[in-house]
Motif scaffolding. Structure first.
Motif, PDB file in Angstrom:
ATOM      1  N   TYR A 207       0.832  -1.202   0.000  1.00 57.79           N
ATOM      2  CA  TYR A 207       0.000   0.000   0.000  1.00 57.79           C
ATOM      3  C   TYR A 207       0.868   1.253   0.000  1.00 57.79           C
TER       4      TYR A 207
ATOM      5  N   ASP B 197      -2.260   0.465  -8.766  1.00 57.14           N
ATOM      6  CA  ASP B 197      -3.357   0.227  -7.832  1.00 57.14           C
ATOM      7  C   ASP B 197      -2.899   0.017  -6.397  1.00 57.14           C
ATOM      8  N   ARG B 198      -1.590   0.106  -6.153  1.00 58.22           N
ATOM      9  CA  ARG B 198      -1.128   0.075  -4.762  1.00 58.22           C
ATOM     10  C   ARG B 198      -1.394   1.405  -4.055  1.00 58.22           C
TER      11      ARG B 198
ATOM     12  N   CYS C  33      -3.446   4.136  -2.376  1.00 57.96           N
ATOM     13  CA  CYS C  33      -4.734   4.215  -1.675  1.00 57.96           C
ATOM     14  C   CYS C  33      -5.360   5.595  -1.890  1.00 57.96           C
TER      15      CYS C  33
ATOM     16  N   ALA D 147     -11.878   4.764   5.396  1.00 57.78           N
ATOM     17  CA  ALA D 147     -11.754   4.193   4.051  1.00 57.78           C
ATOM     18  C   ALA D 147     -10.498   3.329   3.945  1.00 57.78           C
ATOM     19  N   LEU D 148      -9.384   3.788   4.531  1.00 56.63           N
ATOM     20  CA  LEU D 148      -8.164   2.992   4.526  1.00 56.63           C
ATOM     21  C   LEU D 148      -8.373   1.675   5.271  1.00 56.63           C
TER      22      LEU D 148
ATOM     23  N   GLU E  72     -11.120   0.048   5.736  1.00 54.74           N
ATOM     24  CA  GLU E  72     -11.977  -0.841   4.952  1.00 54.74           C
ATOM     25  C   GLU E  72     -11.197  -1.481   3.811  1.00 54.74           C
ATOM     26  N   ARG E  73     -10.345  -0.713   3.176  1.00 49.07           N
ATOM     27  CA  ARG E  73      -9.543  -1.282   2.077  1.00 49.07           C
ATOM     28  C   ARG E  73      -8.677  -2.416   2.587  1.00 49.07           C
TER      29      ARG E  73
ATOM     30  N   TYR F 224     -10.592  -5.653   3.552  1.00 52.09           N
ATOM     31  CA  TYR F 224     -11.089  -6.456   2.434  1.00 52.09           C
ATOM     32  C   TYR F 224     -10.008  -6.707   1.383  1.00 52.09           C
ATOM     33  N   HIS F 225      -8.742  -6.538   1.778  1.00 49.55           N
ATOM     34  CA  HIS F 225      -7.581  -6.945   0.969  1.00 49.55           C
ATOM     35  C   HIS F 225      -7.551  -6.278  -0.408  1.00 49.55           C
ATOM     36  N   GLU F 226      -8.058  -5.073  -0.511  1.00 44.74           N
ATOM     37  CA  GLU F 226      -8.074  -4.436  -1.825  1.00 44.74           C
ATOM     38  C   GLU F 226      -6.695  -3.887  -2.190  1.00 44.74           C
TER      39      GLU F 226
END
Length: 247
Positions: A175, A201-202, A204, A238-239, A241-242, A245-247
């Motif tokens: 991240y 996409d790393r 955030c 938001a961080l 939650e990301r 859920y391993h986003e």
């Protein structure tokens, strides 16, 4: 069980703010969280408004058993505090003929089954404690202030991480967290675009500049406690939650 280091060699990017509020967010979501402070400034404890008598240095040195070093900072959030005693821990590591880079890992690994997440706050620089943190964790979250030379600093850090990955192949820079985002400043958007171009996409969603984030530590509270309706609380939620859920 996930182990995450909040790390970057540069200071002033919001590492401790991120580590504390991420740990709090995960705990609020019902996860068992261990927050480890590997900074001699002991800021994590101050930000949580607690004053543990001992912490990570005493645990690693064998001066105290885990149950005496671990401090219940919040419901489901346990702290291993840092502080000036970490200077002695650095000396212990430096005196080892071999295996010094895994000293912290050797102490923390027996605790793994107690927690769902371990979040480590690291000090600025590339010292023995930062290296120890990276040999223990599997994931790195890197806060990057949206300022000139931010991208270069992150690229330099990423190259240092590669030197660890040769011996710890599970380690990933997973991240990249832009911090101090101010949409009124054109340069912030330009630097964010550079980060997205380099790290894809790393990257955030940014943490926006928010005065409440700087005020909360003075009250010994997380952003969720101090200003739950602020943009800072929204961004760290938001961080959280990301990461959940391993986003």
């Amino acid at each position: 069980m996930r182990k995450i280091a909040v790390a970057l060699s540069k200071g002033g990017v919001g590492k401790t703010t991120t580590a504390v509020n991420l740990a709090a967010g995960l705990a609020d979501a019902g996860r068992r969280v261990l927050l480890v402070d590997l900074d001699t400034q002991d800021q994590a404890a101050r930000m949580l408004g607690v004053d543990p008598a001992a912490g990570i240095a005493e645990l690693v040195a064998g001066d105290l058993p885990a149950d005496d070093a671990l401090f219940p900072a919040r419901e489901k959030l346990t702290l291993l505090a840092g502080g000036s005693s970490l200077a002695g821990l650095k000396r212990i590591i430096s005196r080892k003929d071999f295996g010094g880079e895994r000293t912290v890992s050797d102490a923390l690994t027996p605790l793994d089954d107690r927690f769902d997440y371990v979040v480590i706050d690291t000090a600025p620089g590339w010292d023995t404690l930062a290296i120890n943190a990276l040999f223990y964790v599997d994931e790195i979250l890197t806060p990057v202030a949206l300022e000139v030379l931010a991208v270069q600093g992150l690229l330099d850090f990423a190259r240092n991480v590669q030197s660890i990955q040769r011996y710890h192949d599970r380690l990933t820079l997973r991240y990249v967290l832009p911090t101090f985002m101010d949409r009124r400043v054109k340069k912030s958007g330009e630097i964010l675009a550079q980060l997205e171009e380099s790290f894809g996409d790393r990257v955030c969603a940014p943490i926006r500049y928010n005065v409440r984030l700087s005020e909360a530590p003075g009250y010994g509270q997380t952003i969720f406690e101090y200003a739950p309706r602020s943009s800072g609380a929204e961004d760290y939620a938001a961080l959280t939650e990301r990461i959940l859920y391993h986003e």
